[in-house]
Structures are given as C-alpha cells and as structure tokens.
Design a protein around this motif. Structure first.
Motif, mmCIF file in Angstrom:
data_model
loop_
_atom_site.group_PDB
_atom_site.id
_atom_site.type_symbol
_atom_site.label_atom_id
_atom_site.label_comp_id
_atom_site.label_asym_id
_atom_site.label_seq_id
_atom_site.Cartn_x
_atom_site.Cartn_y
_atom_site.Cartn_z
ATOM 1 N N ALA A 8 0.620 -0.998 0.454
ATOM 2 C CA ALA A 8 0.193 0.000 -0.197
ATOM 3 C C ALA A 8 0.811 1.649 -0.059
ATOM 4 O O ALA A 8 1.952 1.336 0.625
ATOM 5 N N ASP A 9 0.259 1.804 -0.958
ATOM 6 C CA ASP A 9 1.521 3.592 -1.221
ATOM 7 C C ASP A 9 0.646 4.730 -0.154
ATOM 8 O O ASP A 9 1.358 5.559 0.071
ATOM 9 N N ASN A 10 -0.696 4.487 0.212
ATOM 10 C CA ASN A 10 -1.228 5.151 1.011
ATOM 11 C C ASN A 10 -2.333 4.312 2.469
ATOM 12 O O ASN A 10 -2.650 3.009 1.958
ATOM 13 N N ILE A 11 -2.816 4.620 2.789
ATOM 14 C CA ILE A 11 -3.981 5.060 3.700
ATOM 15 C C ILE A 11 -4.783 4.106 3.429
ATOM 16 O O ILE A 11 -4.797 3.395 3.932
ATOM 17 N N GLU A 12 -5.991 4.507 2.562
ATOM 18 C CA GLU A 12 -7.030 3.988 1.966
ATOM 19 C C GLU A 12 -6.901 2.450 1.313
ATOM 20 O O GLU A 12 -7.080 1.871 1.620
ATOM 21 N N ASP A 13 -5.596 2.595 0.409
ATOM 22 C CA ASP A 13 -5.241 1.337 0.283
ATOM 23 C C ASP A 13 -4.578 -0.177 1.630
ATOM 24 O O ASP A 13 -5.300 -0.829 1.151
ATOM 25 N N ALA A 14 -4.534 0.816 2.112
ATOM 26 C CA ALA A 14 -3.975 -0.757 3.361
ATOM 27 C C ALA A 14 -5.716 -0.636 4.269
ATOM 28 O O ALA A 14 -5.756 -1.617 4.100
ATOM 29 N N VAL A 15 -6.312 0.158 4.011
ATOM 30 C CA VAL A 15 -7.110 -0.450 4.131
ATOM 31 C C VAL A 15 -8.049 -1.440 3.710
ATOM 32 O O VAL A 15 -8.863 -2.254 4.124
ATOM 33 N N ILE A 16 -7.965 -1.165 2.569
ATOM 34 C CA ILE A 16 -8.792 -2.149 1.583
ATOM 35 C C ILE A 16 -7.952 -3.215 1.598
ATOM 36 O O ILE A 16 -8.720 -4.407 1.547
ATOM 37 N N ALA A 17 -6.442 -3.262 1.831
ATOM 38 C CA ALA A 17 -5.463 -4.319 1.553
ATOM 39 C C ALA A 17 -6.079 -5.350 2.951
ATOM 40 O O ALA A 17 -6.571 -6.078 2.999
ATOM 41 N N GLY A 19 -9.150 -4.853 4.218
ATOM 42 C CA GLY A 19 -10.636 -5.792 3.867
ATOM 43 C C GLY A 19 -10.193 -7.325 3.171
ATOM 44 O O GLY A 19 -10.909 -8.212 3.403
ATOM 45 N N LYS A 20 -8.808 -7.588 2.887
ATOM 46 C CA LYS A 20 -8.670 -8.978 2.370
ATOM 47 C C LYS A 20 -8.132 -9.840 3.626
ATOM 48 O O LYS A 20 -8.370 -10.796 3.364
ATOM 49 N N THR A 21 -7.221 -9.392 3.788
ATOM 50 C CA THR A 21 -6.225 -10.037 5.156
ATOM 51 C C THR A 21 -7.558 -10.577 6.425
ATOM 52 O O THR A 21 -7.677 -11.061 6.682
ATOM 53 N N ASP A 43 -7.842 -3.540 14.674
ATOM 54 C CA ASP A 43 -8.989 -2.975 13.776
ATOM 55 C C ASP A 43 -8.223 -1.457 12.995
ATOM 56 O O ASP A 43 -7.001 -1.294 12.990
ATOM 57 N N GLU A 44 -9.276 -1.042 12.036
ATOM 58 C CA GLU A 44 -9.255 0.419 11.269
ATOM 59 C C GLU A 44 -9.080 1.623 11.394
ATOM 60 O O GLU A 44 -7.663 2.097 11.373
ATOM 61 N N GLU A 45 -9.097 2.070 13.009
ATOM 62 C CA GLU A 45 -8.986 2.739 13.854
ATOM 63 C C GLU A 45 -7.366 3.115 14.257
ATOM 64 O O GLU A 45 -6.242 3.965 13.338
ATOM 65 N N HIS A 46 -6.866 1.045 14.400
ATOM 66 C CA HIS A 46 -5.371 1.170 15.180
ATOM 67 C C HIS A 46 -4.530 1.171 13.331
ATOM 68 O O HIS A 46 -3.160 1.334 13.093
ATOM 69 N N VAL A 63 0.764 -4.633 3.883
ATOM 70 C CA VAL A 63 0.162 -5.038 4.717
ATOM 71 C C VAL A 63 -0.458 -6.960 4.760
ATOM 72 O O VAL A 63 -0.248 -7.047 3.433
ATOM 73 N N GLU A 64 0.256 -7.230 5.939
ATOM 74 C CA GLU A 64 0.221 -8.602 6.303
ATOM 75 C C GLU A 64 -0.524 -9.321 7.059
ATOM 76 O O GLU A 64 -1.195 -8.953 7.641
#
Length: 88
Positions: A8-17, A19-21, A43-46, A63-64
């Motif tokens: 992920a290159d940004n926070i939103e991509d990390a949140v999307i990832a 959702g997958k993991t 959690d998402e906030e953390h 993001v693993e």
C-alpha cells in the motif's frame, strides 16, 4: 502455507488490503531495516494510526495477515563471488 500480503502506498489502500486479510494484521514499512514502523493492528482505527506513522518514514507499507500463533521457519542463503552457497 504463507501469510497473505499486500502493498500500500497510502492509508486508503492499506484499509482496502486489510479488508482482504482481516484483523489482526501486521504492517511493515517497505525498504526499511529493523522493523521501523512495523506493528500489529487489531482494527481499522489502529491501522490508520500505524499506517500514518509508517508512511512518514517509507513510501510503501506491507499489509500482512497476522502470524500470531504461527511457527516460523526462516532460511538464510549466503553466496560468495565464486557462486558457493551456504544455507543456514
């Protein structure tokens, strides 16, 4: 079996990832030695807090899926200029 992993290159991509993991998950700063910016997120906030810190020191994060409770086997391969290899 290996842990699911996304970049992920940004926070939103990390949140999307995430959702997958699913949670808990581990984030790691890419291209950084010594675990700089790494941590477990429950959690998402953390995740958003830790991703902001990690992205301040690295252009990309990993993001693993969390490996809490897994047993890890790691191999190191060393090769010299003559192509001799040793696996430790």
């Amino acid at each position: 079996k290996i842990a699911e992993s996304y970049t992920a290159d940004n926070i939103e991509d990390a949140v999307i990832a995430a959702g997958k993991t699913g949670y808990p998950l581990m984030i790691r700063s890419a291209f950084a030695l010594g675990g700089l910016g790494s941590g477990i997120c429950v959690d998402e906030e953390h995740l958003r807090e830790n991703a902001k810190k990690a992205l301040a020191t690295s252009p990309q994060i990993l993001v693993e899926k969390s490996m809490l409770g897994w047993k890890e086997v790691e191999y190191e391969v060393v090769r010299d200029v003559y192509d001799n290899c040793v696996t430790v």
